[in-house]
Design a protein around this motif. Sequence first.
Motif, PDB file in Angstrom:
ATOM      1  N   TRP A 156      19.838  -0.737  -6.612  1.00  0.00           N
ATOM      2  CA  TRP A 156      20.397  -0.129  -5.961  1.00  0.00           C
ATOM      3  C   TRP A 156      20.986   1.344  -6.790  1.00  0.00           C
ATOM      4  O   TRP A 156      21.128   2.613  -5.916  1.00  0.00           O
ATOM      5  N   PHE A 157      22.200   0.821  -7.415  1.00  0.00           N
ATOM      6  CA  PHE A 157      23.090   1.588  -8.060  1.00  0.00           C
ATOM      7  C   PHE A 157      21.943   2.608  -8.779  1.00  0.00           C
ATOM      8  O   PHE A 157      22.530   3.821  -9.105  1.00  0.00           O
ATOM      9  N   TYR A 158      21.419   2.140 -10.026  1.00  0.00           N
ATOM     10  CA  TYR A 158      20.417   3.624 -10.857  1.00  0.00           C
ATOM     11  C   TYR A 158      18.955   3.520  -9.768  1.00  0.00           C
ATOM     12  O   TYR A 158      18.128   4.515 -10.833  1.00  0.00           O
ATOM     13  N   ARG A 159      19.448   3.442  -8.451  1.00  0.00           N
ATOM     14  CA  ARG A 159      17.913   3.805  -8.024  1.00  0.00           C
ATOM     15  C   ARG A 159      17.835   5.138  -7.906  1.00  0.00           C
ATOM     16  O   ARG A 159      17.102   6.568  -8.355  1.00  0.00           O
ATOM     17  N   THR A 160      19.161   6.584  -7.538  1.00  0.00           N
ATOM     18  CA  THR A 160      19.424   7.289  -6.944  1.00  0.00           C
ATOM     19  C   THR A 160      20.401   7.851  -7.695  1.00  0.00           C
ATOM     20  O   THR A 160      21.665   9.090  -7.631  1.00  0.00           O
ATOM     21  N   ALA A 161      20.671   7.506  -8.930  1.00  0.00           N
ATOM     22  CA  ALA A 161      22.556   7.554  -9.647  1.00  0.00           C
ATOM     23  C   ALA A 161      21.998   7.443 -11.426  1.00  0.00           C
ATOM     24  O   ALA A 161      21.448   7.053 -11.685  1.00  0.00           O
ATOM     25  N   THR A 162      22.590   7.928 -12.506  1.00  0.00           N
ATOM     26  CA  THR A 162      22.790   7.673 -13.918  1.00  0.00           C
ATOM     27  C   THR A 162      23.807   8.145 -14.290  1.00  0.00           C
ATOM     28  O   THR A 162      24.818   8.659 -12.886  1.00  0.00           O
ATOM     29  N   ASP A 163      23.945   8.237 -14.808  1.00  0.00           N
ATOM     30  CA  ASP A 163      25.554   8.527 -16.058  1.00  0.00           C
ATOM     31  C   ASP A 163      26.941   7.825 -15.150  1.00  0.00           C
ATOM     32  O   ASP A 163      27.911   8.182 -15.265  1.00  0.00           O
ATOM     33  N   PHE A 164      26.815   6.169 -14.873  1.00  0.00           N
ATOM     34  CA  PHE A 164      27.806   5.989 -14.568  1.00  0.00           C
ATOM     35  C   PHE A 164      29.263   5.512 -15.173  1.00  0.00           C
ATOM     36  O   PHE A 164      28.892   5.973 -16.167  1.00  0.00           O
ATOM     37  N   ARG A 165      29.747   6.263 -14.819  1.00  0.00           N
ATOM     38  CA  ARG A 165      31.597   5.621 -16.009  1.00  0.00           C
ATOM     39  C   ARG A 165      32.645   5.030 -14.462  1.00  0.00           C
ATOM     40  O   ARG A 165      32.530   5.015 -13.267  1.00  0.00           O
ATOM     41  N   TRP A 166      33.291   4.195 -14.820  1.00  0.00           N
ATOM     42  CA  TRP A 166      34.009   3.355 -14.170  1.00  0.00           C
ATOM     43  C   TRP A 166      35.192   2.894 -15.049  1.00  0.00           C
ATOM     44  O   TRP A 166      34.634   1.740 -15.810  1.00  0.00           O
ATOM     45  N   ASP A 167      36.232   3.028 -14.111  1.00  0.00           N
ATOM     46  CA  ASP A 167      37.449   2.832 -15.373  1.00  0.00           C
ATOM     47  C   ASP A 167      38.338   1.535 -14.120  1.00  0.00           C
ATOM     48  O   ASP A 167      38.788   2.098 -12.857  1.00  0.00           O
ATOM     49  N   MET A 168      38.746   0.525 -14.242  1.00  0.00           N
ATOM     50  CA  MET A 168      40.104  -0.194 -13.419  1.00  0.00           C
ATOM     51  C   MET A 168      41.098   0.874 -14.108  1.00  0.00           C
ATOM     52  O   MET A 168      41.076   0.400 -15.032  1.00  0.00           O
ATOM     53  N   HIS A 169      42.288   0.506 -13.330  1.00  0.00           N
ATOM     54  CA  HIS A 169      43.763   0.597 -13.320  1.00  0.00           C
ATOM     55  C   HIS A 169      44.230  -0.627 -13.015  1.00  0.00           C
ATOM     56  O   HIS A 169      44.121  -0.938 -12.199  1.00  0.00           O
ATOM     57  N   TYR A 172      26.283  -0.215  -0.028  1.00  0.00           N
ATOM     58  CA  TYR A 172      25.247  -1.404   0.091  1.00  0.00           C
ATOM     59  C   TYR A 172      25.379  -2.362   0.908  1.00  0.00           C
ATOM     60  O   TYR A 172      24.041  -3.271   1.451  1.00  0.00           O
ATOM     61  N   GLY A 173      26.435  -2.939   1.027  1.00  0.00           N
ATOM     62  CA  GLY A 173      26.757  -4.331   1.476  1.00  0.00           C
ATOM     63  C   GLY A 173      27.253  -5.163   1.077  1.00  0.00           C
ATOM     64  O   GLY A 173      27.553  -5.292  -0.541  1.00  0.00           O
ATOM     65  N   ALA A 174      25.928  -7.043   1.185  1.00  0.00           N
ATOM     66  CA  ALA A 174      26.561  -7.620   0.420  1.00  0.00           C
ATOM     67  C   ALA A 174      25.238  -8.372  -0.485  1.00  0.00           C
ATOM     68  O   ALA A 174      24.044  -7.767  -0.343  1.00  0.00           O
ATOM     69  N   PHE A 175      26.045  -9.183  -1.492  1.00  0.00           N
ATOM     70  CA  PHE A 175      24.571  -9.178  -2.994  1.00  0.00           C
ATOM     71  C   PHE A 175      24.967 -10.248  -3.616  1.00  0.00           C
ATOM     72  O   PHE A 175      26.549 -10.536  -3.440  1.00  0.00           O
ATOM     73  N   ALA A 176      24.650 -11.709  -2.655  1.00  0.00           N
ATOM     74  CA  ALA A 176      24.566 -13.111  -2.837  1.00  0.00           C
ATOM     75  C   ALA A 176      24.398 -13.730  -4.070  1.00  0.00           C
ATOM     76  O   ALA A 176      22.696 -13.266  -3.879  1.00  0.00           O
ATOM     77  N   GLY A 177      25.011 -13.744  -5.125  1.00  0.00           N
ATOM     78  CA  GLY A 177      24.181 -14.756  -5.654  1.00  0.00           C
ATOM     79  C   GLY A 177      23.873 -13.738  -6.835  1.00  0.00           C
ATOM     80  O   GLY A 177      23.784 -13.122  -6.867  1.00  0.00           O
ATOM     81  N   ARG A 178      23.994 -14.378  -8.332  1.00  0.00           N
ATOM     82  CA  ARG A 178      22.804 -14.209  -9.863  1.00  0.00           C
ATOM     83  C   ARG A 178      22.455 -13.011  -9.490  1.00  0.00           C
ATOM     84  O   ARG A 178      21.892 -11.463 -10.359  1.00  0.00           O
ATOM     85  N   ALA A 179      21.424 -13.836  -8.875  1.00  0.00           N
ATOM     86  CA  ALA A 179      20.046 -12.993  -9.309  1.00  0.00           C
ATOM     87  C   ALA A 179      19.795 -11.658  -8.191  1.00  0.00           C
ATOM     88  O   ALA A 179      19.623 -10.293  -8.791  1.00  0.00           O
ATOM     89  N   LYS A 180      20.722 -11.673  -7.120  1.00  0.00           N
ATOM     90  CA  LYS A 180      20.859 -10.306  -6.235  1.00  0.00           C
ATOM     91  C   LYS A 180      22.128  -9.335  -6.461  1.00  0.00           C
ATOM     92  O   LYS A 180      21.997  -8.199  -6.753  1.00  0.00           O
ATOM     93  N   ILE A 181      22.878 -10.057  -7.375  1.00  0.00           N
ATOM     94  CA  ILE A 181      24.188  -8.904  -7.920  1.00  0.00           C
ATOM     95  C   ILE A 181      23.418  -8.633  -9.544  1.00  0.00           C
ATOM     96  O   ILE A 181      23.660  -7.188  -9.351  1.00  0.00           O
ATOM     97  N   ALA A 182      22.849  -9.337  -9.688  1.00  0.00           N
ATOM     98  CA  ALA A 182      21.769  -8.290 -11.268  1.00  0.00           C
ATOM     99  C   ALA A 182      20.745  -6.899 -10.509  1.00  0.00           C
ATOM    100  O   ALA A 182      20.864  -5.859 -10.766  1.00  0.00           O
ATOM    101  N   GLY A 183      19.937  -7.410  -9.222  1.00  0.00           N
ATOM    102  CA  GLY A 183      19.901  -6.683  -8.664  1.00  0.00           C
ATOM    103  C   GLY A 183      19.888  -5.141  -8.587  1.00  0.00           C
ATOM    104  O   GLY A 183      19.205  -3.705  -8.316  1.00  0.00           O
TER     105      GLY A 183
END
Length: 155
Positions: A53-66, A37-48
């Motif tokens: 964007w993320f939850y518009r066409t998806a659900t049940d997220f899983r994210w792990d860092m290794h 989706y490109g760049a999101f600058a500032g906390r308000a845009k990041i929260a948005g």
Amino acid sequence: MNTSTMLRAFCDAVEQRNSKAFAELFTEDGVYHDVFYGAFAGRAKIAGMIDDWFYRTATDFRWDMHDPVSDGETLYARYTFSYRSTLPEAQGARAMFEGVAIMRLRDGKIVEYHEVANTAPAFADLKFAPERIAKIVAKQGAALKARPEMKRHLE
């Protein structure tokens, strides 16, 4: 906040659709560069980005860092990221991505987030037509080539 705690909070906030907690991990002037989706600058845009964007066409997220590695100013971590698509053609399929997160840090907060991800297999999981996958991957390649820090690697 130590690196492991920050990374778990980062992943949990996305999984729990807690856009406020996610944005708070960034500095006021922080930027999240999303591979799609490109760049999101500032906390308000990041929260948005989480809700719009993320939850518009998806659900049940899983994210792990290794295997995180950091010198206090830059943090690298391999990741696995998946979600269940709500796009009609995906028929509820789960898409999974592997990538590397690259974060610049200041005072324990994220100033800038970039990622490099292998996206094509996930689009196949979502039953996208090969032509659509090729178009998306070409767009991502062009965006990567446009980044100034990549120039010397592409010559």
